[in-house]
Design an enzyme around this catalytic site. Sequence first.
Site, PDB file in Angstrom:
ATOM      1  CB  CYS A   1       0.222  -0.137   3.814  1.00 17.88           C
ATOM      2  SG  CYS A   1       1.251   0.248   2.416  1.00 17.88           S
ATOM      3  CG  ASP A   2      -3.181   1.267   5.202  1.00 26.40           C
ATOM      4  OD1 ASP A   2      -2.431   1.184   6.193  1.00 26.40           O
ATOM      5  OD2 ASP A   2      -3.118   2.208   4.390  1.00 26.40           O
TER       6      ASP A   2
ATOM      7  CB  CYS B   1      -0.645   1.208   0.382  1.00 26.26           C
ATOM      8  SG  CYS B   1       0.509  -0.155   0.585  1.00 26.26           S
TER       9      CYS B   1
END
Length: 308
Positions: A134-135, A131
């Site tokens: 997300c990261d 992701c």
Amino acid sequence: MEKVIIVGTGCAGLTAAIYAARANLSPLVLEGHEPGGQLSTTTLVENFPGFPEGINGPELIMAMKSQAERFGARFSYAAIEDLEKADGFLRVKIDGQWQETRTLIIASGASAKWLGLPNEKTLVGHGLTSCATCDGAFYRNVPVAVIGGGDSAAEEATFLTRFASKVYLVHRRDTLRASKIMVERAMANPKIEPLWNSAPVEYLTDAEGEMRALKIKDVNSGAEREIEVKCVFVAIGHTPNTAPFRGKLDMDESGYLLQRDGTKTNIPGVFAAGDVADHVYRQAITASGQGCAAALDAEKYLAACGAE
Ligand code: NAP
């Protein structure tokens, strides 16, 4: 006879559980095979509103779960296996036992596909992720790699150029299957270097067990080489967890549940929420939003049947 059974304990299922429990419906929530959903395998979540310093994925999930429990949601470490429509109610098979319920909220999510390389499972969260949203922000001014050749890979590679010093786009063929506009955008970005005909063969780690490099193999010559990267973003697609509903609920060609008029499915009383029906946004907050909508839809359905 249950009033509401919720399948899944990611953001969608737990938000549905909070709303259904607060509506006094005492939902039964099935944890399934991946309790906590995809957030339970991430580290810091920085884009869930209300947490200016960020919050760890598992911590966010635990907080949602205790919020649902506080209002009377019941949890069971069980998985759904089948669904049948009956006269004014539903029958669901849970771990081999048939159970009757008025409504069913399916929030069983989608699972990221992984390459199946050795040490893959242990590296998630240590320089390996599925992701970018997300990261990505954790990898500023360092080289990273994205694996895949579809829209996700092209989109994530472009997104990651905001942070990374360089983004290798590692694809097993010499053409991307991503849409034209995504390909053009990615290929025009000077920070993205495509590595064609390249199959990932091994993740290499440093002394702390964090990602150090990706070993790739030229599929034509067989030659192997290492590319130094701090993070590998695997973007080879997701699989919606809809196997028990095949042939029962309407799905698209990839298996994502089709919603109509809000979160309704083709079976009255069955609602879908989150990544199990959404391959476009796939965010914790959008899944939570859909979980809320599904609980409200279920509540309205129960009231209309006089079964509240
Ligand atoms: P996808 O279209 O299925 O593409 C997966 C990619 O991963 C393919 O390029 C495939 O290679 C590669 N791949 C699969 N297994 C692999 C393996 N074991 N090793 C190496 N490479 C592997 O998946 P997606 O990109 O996640 O897209 C899924 C759907 O969501 C699509 O319909 C897409 O259009 C949509 N989507 C849309 C947007 C948007 O419009 N903004 C963004 C993301 C996704 P091959 O090409 O060789 O098969």
